[in-house]
Design a protein around this motif. Structure first.
Motif, PDB file in Angstrom:
ATOM      1  N   PRO A 224       0.810  -1.225   0.000  1.00 44.75           N
ATOM      2  CA  PRO A 224       0.000   0.000   0.000  1.00 44.75           C
ATOM      3  C   PRO A 224       0.841   1.272   0.000  1.00 44.75           C
ATOM      4  CG  PRO A 224      -0.904  -1.610   1.523  1.00 44.75           C
ATOM      5  CD  PRO A 224       0.419  -2.148   1.093  1.00 44.75           C
ATOM      6  N   VAL A 225       1.926   1.284   0.774  1.00 51.35           N
ATOM      7  CA  VAL A 225       2.781   2.471   0.818  1.00 51.35           C
ATOM      8  C   VAL A 225       3.503   2.662  -0.508  1.00 51.35           C
ATOM      9  CG1 VAL A 225       4.779   3.527   1.949  1.00 51.35           C
ATOM     10  CG2 VAL A 225       3.045   2.364   3.312  1.00 51.35           C
ATOM     11  N   VAL A 226       3.978   1.557  -1.106  1.00 47.89           N
ATOM     12  CA  VAL A 226       4.649   1.655  -2.407  1.00 47.89           C
ATOM     13  C   VAL A 226       3.715   2.270  -3.446  1.00 47.89           C
ATOM     14  CG1 VAL A 226       5.649   0.339  -4.310  1.00 47.89           C
ATOM     15  CG2 VAL A 226       6.228  -0.249  -1.962  1.00 47.89           C
ATOM     16  N   LEU A 227       2.490   1.778  -3.503  1.00 47.24           N
ATOM     17  CA  LEU A 227       1.545   2.284  -4.492  1.00 47.24           C
ATOM     18  C   LEU A 227       1.157   3.734  -4.210  1.00 47.24           C
ATOM     19  CD1 LEU A 227      -0.653  -0.908  -4.789  1.00 47.24           C
ATOM     20  CD2 LEU A 227       0.810   0.045  -6.569  1.00 47.24           C
ATOM     21  N   ALA A 228       0.978   4.081  -2.944  1.00 48.37           N
ATOM     22  CA  ALA A 228       0.664   5.469  -2.607  1.00 48.37           C
ATOM     23  C   ALA A 228       1.830   6.392  -2.954  1.00 48.37           C
ATOM     24  CB  ALA A 228       0.323   5.576  -1.117  1.00 48.37           C
ATOM     25  N   ALA A 229       3.063   5.923  -2.708  1.00 52.57           N
ATOM     26  CA  ALA A 229       4.237   6.723  -3.032  1.00 52.57           C
ATOM     27  C   ALA A 229       4.375   6.913  -4.542  1.00 52.57           C
ATOM     28  CB  ALA A 229       5.496   6.061  -2.468  1.00 52.57           C
ATOM     29  N   VAL A 230       4.144   5.842  -5.295  1.00 54.71           N
ATOM     30  CA  VAL A 230       4.204   5.949  -6.759  1.00 54.71           C
ATOM     31  C   VAL A 230       3.147   6.925  -7.260  1.00 54.71           C
ATOM     32  CG1 VAL A 230       3.813   4.689  -8.912  1.00 54.71           C
ATOM     33  CG2 VAL A 230       5.229   3.689  -7.124  1.00 54.71           C
ATOM     34  N   PHE A 231       1.972   6.881  -6.654  1.00 51.56           N
ATOM     35  CA  PHE A 231       0.910   7.815  -7.040  1.00 51.56           C
ATOM     36  C   PHE A 231       1.354   9.258  -6.828  1.00 51.56           C
ATOM     37  CE2 PHE A 231      -2.667  10.415  -5.486  1.00 51.56           C
ATOM     38  CZ  PHE A 231      -3.421  10.471  -6.650  1.00 51.56           C
ATOM     39  N   VAL A 232       1.879   9.563  -5.647  1.00 46.43           N
ATOM     40  CA  VAL A 232       2.282  10.939  -5.340  1.00 46.43           C
ATOM     41  C   VAL A 232       3.444  11.364  -6.230  1.00 46.43           C
ATOM     42  CG1 VAL A 232       3.271  12.426  -3.554  1.00 46.43           C
ATOM     43  CG2 VAL A 232       1.424  10.841  -2.980  1.00 46.43           C
ATOM     44  N   ILE A 233       4.424  10.475  -6.419  1.00 47.42           N
ATOM     45  CA  ILE A 233       5.586  10.822  -7.243  1.00 47.42           C
ATOM     46  C   ILE A 233       5.182  11.036  -8.692  1.00 47.42           C
ATOM     47  CG2 ILE A 233       7.782   9.949  -8.148  1.00 47.42           C
ATOM     48  CD1 ILE A 233       8.166   8.525  -5.457  1.00 47.42           C
ATOM     49  N   SER A 234       4.354  10.143  -9.222  1.00 50.59           N
ATOM     50  CA  SER A 234       3.937  10.285 -10.622  1.00 50.59           C
ATOM     51  C   SER A 234       3.096  11.530 -10.819  1.00 50.59           C
ATOM     52  CB  SER A 234       3.184   9.037 -11.071  1.00 50.59           C
ATOM     53  OG  SER A 234       2.009   8.831 -10.298  1.00 50.59           O
ATOM     54  N   VAL A 235       2.237  11.842  -9.856  1.00 45.68           N
ATOM     55  CA  VAL A 235       1.450  13.070  -9.952  1.00 45.68           C
ATOM     56  C   VAL A 235       2.367  14.291  -9.935  1.00 45.68           C
ATOM     57  CG1 VAL A 235      -0.166  14.564  -8.709  1.00 45.68           C
ATOM     58  CG2 VAL A 235      -0.707  12.157  -9.041  1.00 45.68           C
ATOM     59  N   THR A 236       3.377  14.276  -9.062  1.00 44.46           N
ATOM     60  CA  THR A 236       4.317  15.402  -8.986  1.00 44.46           C
ATOM     61  C   THR A 236       5.054  15.592 -10.302  1.00 44.46           C
ATOM     62  OG1 THR A 236       4.624  15.020  -6.614  1.00 44.46           O
ATOM     63  CG2 THR A 236       6.270  16.362  -7.735  1.00 44.46           C
ATOM     64  N   TYR A 237       5.580  14.497 -10.846  1.00 46.86           N
ATOM     65  CA  TYR A 237       6.308  14.587 -12.108  1.00 46.86           C
ATOM     66  C   TYR A 237       5.401  15.039 -13.245  1.00 46.86           C
ATOM     67  CZ  TYR A 237      10.816  12.620 -10.738  1.00 46.86           C
ATOM     68  OH  TYR A 237      12.046  12.431 -10.182  1.00 46.86           O
ATOM     69  N   THR A 238       4.215  14.472 -13.328  1.00 46.44           N
ATOM     70  CA  THR A 238       3.327  14.835 -14.427  1.00 46.44           C
ATOM     71  C   THR A 238       2.811  16.267 -14.287  1.00 46.44           C
ATOM     72  OG1 THR A 238       1.490  13.758 -13.231  1.00 46.44           O
ATOM     73  CG2 THR A 238       2.576  12.490 -14.969  1.00 46.44           C
ATOM     74  N   LEU A 239       2.661  16.746 -13.057  1.00 53.12           N
ATOM     75  CA  LEU A 239       2.272  18.144 -12.876  1.00 53.12           C
ATOM     76  C   LEU A 239       3.385  19.084 -13.334  1.00 53.12           C
ATOM     77  CD1 LEU A 239       0.357  18.216  -9.466  1.00 53.12           C
ATOM     78  CD2 LEU A 239      -0.567  18.520 -11.767  1.00 53.12           C
ATOM     79  N   ILE A 240       4.633  18.695 -13.075  1.00 52.37           N
ATOM     80  CA  ILE A 240       5.758  19.492 -13.579  1.00 52.37           C
ATOM     81  C   ILE A 240       5.716  19.535 -15.105  1.00 52.37           C
ATOM     82  CG2 ILE A 240       8.274  19.589 -13.796  1.00 52.37           C
ATOM     83  CD1 ILE A 240       8.442  18.430 -10.970  1.00 52.37           C
ATOM     84  N   ASN A 241       5.496  18.367 -15.723  1.00 48.93           N
ATOM     85  CA  ASN A 241       5.406  18.325 -17.182  1.00 48.93           C
ATOM     86  C   ASN A 241       4.209  19.108 -17.697  1.00 48.93           C
ATOM     87  OD1 ASN A 241       7.693  16.699 -17.482  1.00 48.93           O
ATOM     88  ND2 ASN A 241       6.507  14.814 -17.223  1.00 48.93           N
TER      89      ASN A 241
END
Length: 236
Positions: free
Chosen positions: A199-216
């Motif tokens: 659960p933590v891995v998936l939540a972390a991937v969600f936050v990281i991917s959202v951060t990166y895609t928001l930058i893009n």
């Protein structure tokens, strides 16, 4: 501009969804996490009951469907290690990572030199464009020529480099946090991977991917503002 924004938002959502899907199936291949958190002398029926309670006994398709439905509501489950809401745990660590990245950006001389060199070369190239020569021929003040016409049309490669380097700083924070025990998102993610805390891995991937895609997304929107041709190409 509205159509351009909606197109980029759709792409952002697709990237986040695909990232979560890939990680969901990858973490399922890493082994059974239940055995890491139960005593060595536990009976087989207790192991099976725990797996049943956590949903690991269900078919993979059922687990994935449940995951997608819950993730759409921002529910990634409870951390197997900390017994807390996984997404909230991740969000609590995010400010420390952003603080580290912002500090590195401010101390950012290597990156500042690269951006300065790129800015200089891009401005010099743009000064030779016909629209700049036309603006000068019309008798416009030099500050208008530079500020309105030259800098705006020189900014696209600068924005691209700034976006890439911001992403690199966030990625480098994972190494820094792990080495120096900084209580950020990167260190939490590494620990969750080692402990198979799905659960933590998936939540972390969600936050990281959202951060990166928001930058893009911000970079893409700046493209559309700086160069209207980008919006027309996206609409086409």
């Amino acid at each position: 501009m509205r159509g351009y924004l909606l197109s980029r938002l759709g792409q952002t959502a697709l990237v986040v969804f695909l990232s979560l899907t890939v990680v969901f199936f990858l973490v399922r291949l890493s082994g059974d996490p239940v055995l890491l958190f139960l005593p060595m002398d536990i009976q087989a029926k207790d192991i099976n009951e725990t797996r049943q309670r956590l949903g690991f006994n269900d078919p993979l398709a059922v687990q994935y469907s449940r995951f997608v439905a819950n993730a759409a509501r921002g529910d990634f489950g409870e951390s197997l290690r900390y017994r807390r809401d996984a997404l909230r745990l991740v969000l609590e660590r995010l400010p420390a990572t952003l603080e580290l990245g912002a500090t590195a950006l401010l101390l950012a001389s290597f990156y500042a030199a690269r951006i300065a060199r790129l800015t200089r070369s891009s401005v010099l190239d743009t000064l030779n464009e016909e629209f700049v020569l036309t603006a000068r021929a019309k008798g416009l003040a030099e500050w208008i020529v530079i500020g309105k016409h030259t800098l705006k049309n020189s900014a696209i490669p600068i924005v691209t480099l700034a976006g890439l380097e911001t992403g690199q700083l966030l990625g480098g924070a994972v190494i820094t946090e792990t080495i120096f025990a900084w209580p950020g998102l990167g260190r939490l993610t590494v620990q969750a991977l080692l402990n198979r805390d799905f659960p933590v891995v998936l939540a972390a991937v969600f936050v990281i991917s959202v951060t990166y895609t928001l930058i893009n997304l911000i970079v893409d929107l700046l493209y559309g503002w700086l160069d209207p041709r980008t919006r027309r190409e996206a609409a086409a």
